[in-house]
Design an enzyme around this catalytic site. Structure first.
Site: not given
Ligand code: BG6
Ligand code: GLC
Ligand code: BG6
Ligand code: GLC
Length: 899
Positions: A522, A585, A639
């Protein structure tokens, strides 16, 4: 004389027109019995039997069989031979069923049955042998599975107390417990009609109907699952025990019934019940004849008006007498003898008349059976949408077997009523026990398969002890990661983030944020107004194609900048130079808030030339390459940290951020004095644990299964992120897929066929897993989801798939809970608190979408960290908001430092 009898019994002679009418009524009754809403008031109960297929020749093994409820009680041993040969050997023994047993106390009845079984096993040298048993029990039972059935009511000659409304298999099992030396497992309960159909189907695969015309009468047939409302699932067929004997119990046959039928009913064990049966079956035919003869004698039409006391006595004429009197050649002589034995002095004319009465009564019986059977055959033909049906009906019962004319009359009428069916009537020579053994054979195969499935699922069941073990090891790894000496070798990296406090509400301004690494990429614009704790956000989701995720680093960052340009364009912000917070992340080693060196890609990313590089630099360079706008990159944020901040803005007690999504990770506020890698002892700093790497040194290999190893080997980063691979959305579906492949290889699923789809990596996304496990879904819907995924499954398969998903996601939630418990306990101890109150900000599709994950996670934390009151706060706005807040604080500090 015969015309006089004809006139007298006018009402018992049914025209074809009437029979067609009865046939139509029975068709309607079947429909009523099959409907969910109409079944409770239906008199024809149409009971599902949980027998789903006729024998296919693959049955084998040694079985015990009980055959209770017909004119004779038998115990049998049935040996079904090796595949292909279709060879069945039976040994059996009849046992008496005295009235005081079958009409006495129910417990004693089953004890008697168990005693007979024990006696049989003793004489046959079968004691101490563990054998599966099929129970043929010829009474109406409501079944919810093959090995259980609740007796709806006794019929025929039985009326033992305390059995109605209870499960007869349990009754038998309880009674067998008294015999310590026999070891029997009742795997199947079958009605005699079902046993008969299966016996005949073993020899003739066209057989799909079973009919008994014996002491009682009844029929079963194979119905399409889609028409059986009372059982889940709609593929294939299931045998339905019609219990047609009860046809008319609601008054539907009052126009057909005669005064003799009414009188007979009143004198029976079950008045008002089994009215159709009472016009047809062996237990009643002789009595009907007796009542007619008595009436005729009273009217002076027979025996010169003389009656004998025997003729007055209930039960004095039996069906075998009727059969003997109707014999082709000796019939007349037999009649004279029988009447004389009854103390009568019949004339020649009397004998002819009595013979004629017998014919009318037994012909009516055959006619009525034919009408109901014709209805079943028509239903079968219509189910199959055929113009002509070719089928076989398995037949048994003493009336059908010993009455000289009965079979051919029945066959003839059936063929007349349903001219578009080619019916073969096949007499069951060996009784229903053989068929019951076939059913038991299938059941015992299913039971063995179930054991195999359970063995696999058991690998995913963690004991409390194992979970505590995980918690302890996690705790140890956290400490290693924090310490200077052990840090470099630690699998849980405990990365300092340079985020040192929670938002305090004074943050303000307009910020850009990027959110890369979860399910969605995003770009956001975040407007923060100070004081009011209000934030407005605008965002756009962009796709990152696989070839970019796994292409070169330059391509990846160019793509990101392209998306930023599109977003600025879309928001009318071209040229605006805004501060930017970058949620990235992946594990980054940070030396300050705006520097982050990528340690290694995780999850689905693998762009080249990025590992070991500063991601902020890479982003800056890509912006420069594009040379269209400039951005002030102020912060790079994991994240988990973004999530903690998003939630911390609402709840200052939020000092932990948890992601259970594509990946799995956690950050928390740690005392500076514990962070040996960063100078200073004052205050706190957020640590990105990167706990996904927990176990990379093999410390949790004792709970990893072969499936986890397979998933690991097939991943982009083999050997890495072992804990993440057991707990996060990207991998749970893969574990499920590996298990399904294995179960299929073992022949336990998908008919042993591994489809192309099942070989496809990534088909079980988190959202599908979540849907499959939803409690609101019926089995059929689960099956539909699997079909959408390209997996052609039966309902049985769907049950197994759902169980597999459940086992895998449950373990994930528990492991995640054990990790979280380690953190909160550490925080509690570090602060020297008796009780810790703390809030965890959570995000991620697994946590949000899965129907059970969050609950199990929370339960586990409660159990493993009982002195911590943990509040879970769902991050509604994603981590972009938190990243913007961090950016705001950093910007303010930057400004202050410059000044
Ligand atoms: C989102 C966050 O809501 O959730 C992201 O904004 C995060 O930063 C993500 O990485 C994690 O969940 P998923 O299921 O999308 O990996
Ligand atoms: C993976 C990444 C970590 C992140 C997580 C959740 O473990 O290494 O940095 O926070 O995924 O998205
Ligand atoms: C036998 C079957 O052959 O026929 C029994 O093995 C069944 O299961 C019986 O109940 C029905 O006939 P009858 O005349 O004994 O009631
Ligand atoms: C009675 C029983 C039925 C059985 C039939 C033939 O009608 O209710 O279950 O099949 O007799 O034995």
């Amino acid at each position: 004389m015969c015309t006089e009898v004809d006139r007298f019994l006018y009402h018992m002679r049914l025209s074809d027109e009437t029979l067609l009418d009865i046939m139509a009524r029975f068709q309607a009754e079947m429909q009523k019995g099959l409907g969910k809403d109409t079944n409770p008031t239906a008199s024809v109960k149409m009971l599902p039997t949980f027998v789903r297929a006729i024998p296919d020749g693959s049955e084998n093994g040694e079985f015990l069989s009980l055959d209770l409820g017909g004119s004779k009680f038998r115990v049998l041993k049935v040996q079904v031979s090796e595949e292909g040969k279709r060879n069945v050997q039976m040994e059996s023994q009849f046992y008496p069923t005295p009235n005081e047993i079958i009409r006495g106390n129910g417990i004693e009845l089953f004890e008697y049955v168990a005693d007979c079984l024990a006696d049989f096993m003793n004489t046959k040298g079968l004691k101490h042998k563990r054998l599966p048993l099929g129970l043929t029990f010829s009474f109406p039972c409501r079944q919810t599975k093959l090995e259980e059935g609740v007796l709806l009511s006794w019929t025929k000659k039985f009326k033992a107390r305390g059995v109605q409304d209870t499960d007869v298999v349990s009754c038998l099992t309880r009674a067998m417990k008294r015999h310590k030396d026999i070891n029997v497992d009742t795997l199947a309960l079958v009605n005699d009609t079902v046993g008969t159909m299966m016996t005949c189907a073993y020899d003739d695969p066209y057989c799909e109907v079973g009919v008994i015309i014996g002491t009682g009468t009844n029929a079963c047939y194979m119905e399409d699952m889609s028409n059986i409302d009372l059982v889940e699932g709609d593929e294939g067929r299931m045998c339905i025990n019609t219990e047609w004997g009860a046809f008319g119990d609601d008054g539907a046959l009052e126009d057909i019934r005669t005064e003799f039928d009414r009188e007979l009913d009143l004198g029976s064990l079950n008045p008002g019940k089994q009215l159709f049966e009472k016009m047809i079956s062996g237990l009643y035919l002789g009595e009907l004849v007796r009542l007619i003869l008595l009436k005729m004698a009273k009217a002076g039409l027979l025996f010169g008006g003389e009656k004998s006391s025997a003729l007055h006595t209930k039960g004095k004429i039996e069906t075998r007498h009727v059969a003997a009197m109707e014999k082709y050649k000796e019939g007349l002589a037999n009649t004279r003898e029988i009447l004389t034995d009854l103390g009568l002095e019949p004339s020649e004319a009397d004998c002819i008349a009595v013979q004629h009465v017998c014919t009318i009564v037994s012909f009516r019986s055959a006619n009525l059976c034919a009408a109901a059977l014709a209805a079943i055959l028509t239903r079968l033909r219509e189910n199959k949408k055929l113009v002509r049906l070719r089928t076989t009906v398995g037949m048994d019962g003493t009336l059908y077997k010993i009455h000289p004319q009965y079979p051919k009359r029945l066959h003839k009428v059936v063929r007349r009523l349903v001219p578009n069916c080619d019916v073969r009537f096949l007499l069951s020579e060996s009784g229903s026990a053989k068929g019951a053994a076939m059913v038991t054979a299938v059941a015992s195969r299913v039971q063995a398969q179930r054991k195999q499935i359970d063995k696999v699922l058991a690998l995913f069941r963690l004991t409390q002890e194992q979970l505590v073990g995980v918690q302890d090891k996690m705790r140890a790894e956290l400490e290693y990661g924090l310490k200077r000496d052990t840090h470099s070798l630690a699998t849980v990296k405990m990365l300092p983030t340079y985020v040192c406090g929670m938002p305090d509400g004074t943050e303000k301004g307009k910020f850009l944020a990027l959110d890369l690494g979860g399910t969605n990429f995003r770009v956001l614009l975040v407007k923060i107004r100070s004081g009011r704790r209000s934030v407005r956000m605008y965002n756009k989701i962009f796709a990152i194609p696989l070839e970019i995720m796994q292409g070169t680093g330059e391509e990846l960052f160019d793509h990101i900048v392209q998306c930023i340009a599109d977003f600025l364009d879309y928001m009318g912000l071209k040229g605006a130079q805004l501060p930017l917070g970058f949620t990235f992340s992946f594990p980054c080693r940070q030396a300050s808030i705006d520097k982050g060196t990528l340690i290694g890609w995780t999850k689905g990313f693998k762009a080249t030339d990025c590992e070991g590089e500063d991601v902020v630099d890479m982003l800056r360079e890509a912006i420069k390459r594009r040379n269209e706008f400039d951005l002030d990159i102020v912060a790079v944020v994991n994240d988990t940290v973004g999530t903690m901040m998003t939630c911390g803005y609402e709840d200052p007690n939020c000092e932990i951020g948890l992601i259970a999504g594509t990946g799995s990770n956690l950050c928390y506020m740690e005392e500076m004095r514990n962070i040996e890698l960063v100078e200073g002892d004052e205050g706190k700093m957020c640590i990105n644990t990167e706990w996904g790497g927990f176990g990379d040194n093999g410390c949790i290999d004792d709970i990893r299964t072969q499936y986890d190893k397979e998933v690991d080997e097939g991943s982009l980063n083999p050997g890495k992120q072992r804990y993440e691979k057991m707990t996060s959305g990207m991998y749970l579906g893969e574990i499920v897929r590996q298990i399904l492949i294995d179960l299929t290889k073992q022949g336990l699923l998908f008919r042993g066929q591994i489809s192309e789809r099942l070989r496809t990596r990534g088909i079980f996304e988190t959202k599908f897993l979540s849907q499959i496990e939803s409690d609101r879904l019926a089995l059929l819907q689960v099956r539909r989801i699997l079909q959408q995924l390209g997996l052609d499954s039966t309902c049985e398969d769907s049950i197994v798939v759902k169980e597999v998903c459940g086992a895998v996601s449950r373990r994930a939630a528990q492991l995640c809970g054990a990790g979280l418990a380690a953190i909160v306990e550490k925080r509690r101890e570090d602060q020297g608190l008796e009780r810790l109150r703390i809030t965890v900000g959570v995000d991620g599709t697994l946590y949000k979408l899965h129907p059970h994950f969050s609950r199990i996670l929370q339960e586990t934390v409660k159990e493993l960290a009982p002195r911590c009151d943990v509040t879970f706060m769902l991050s509604e706005d994603g981590s972009g908001k938190g990243a913007a807040l961090i950016t705001a604080v950093a910007k303010r500090l930057q400004q202050a430092w410059k000044n």
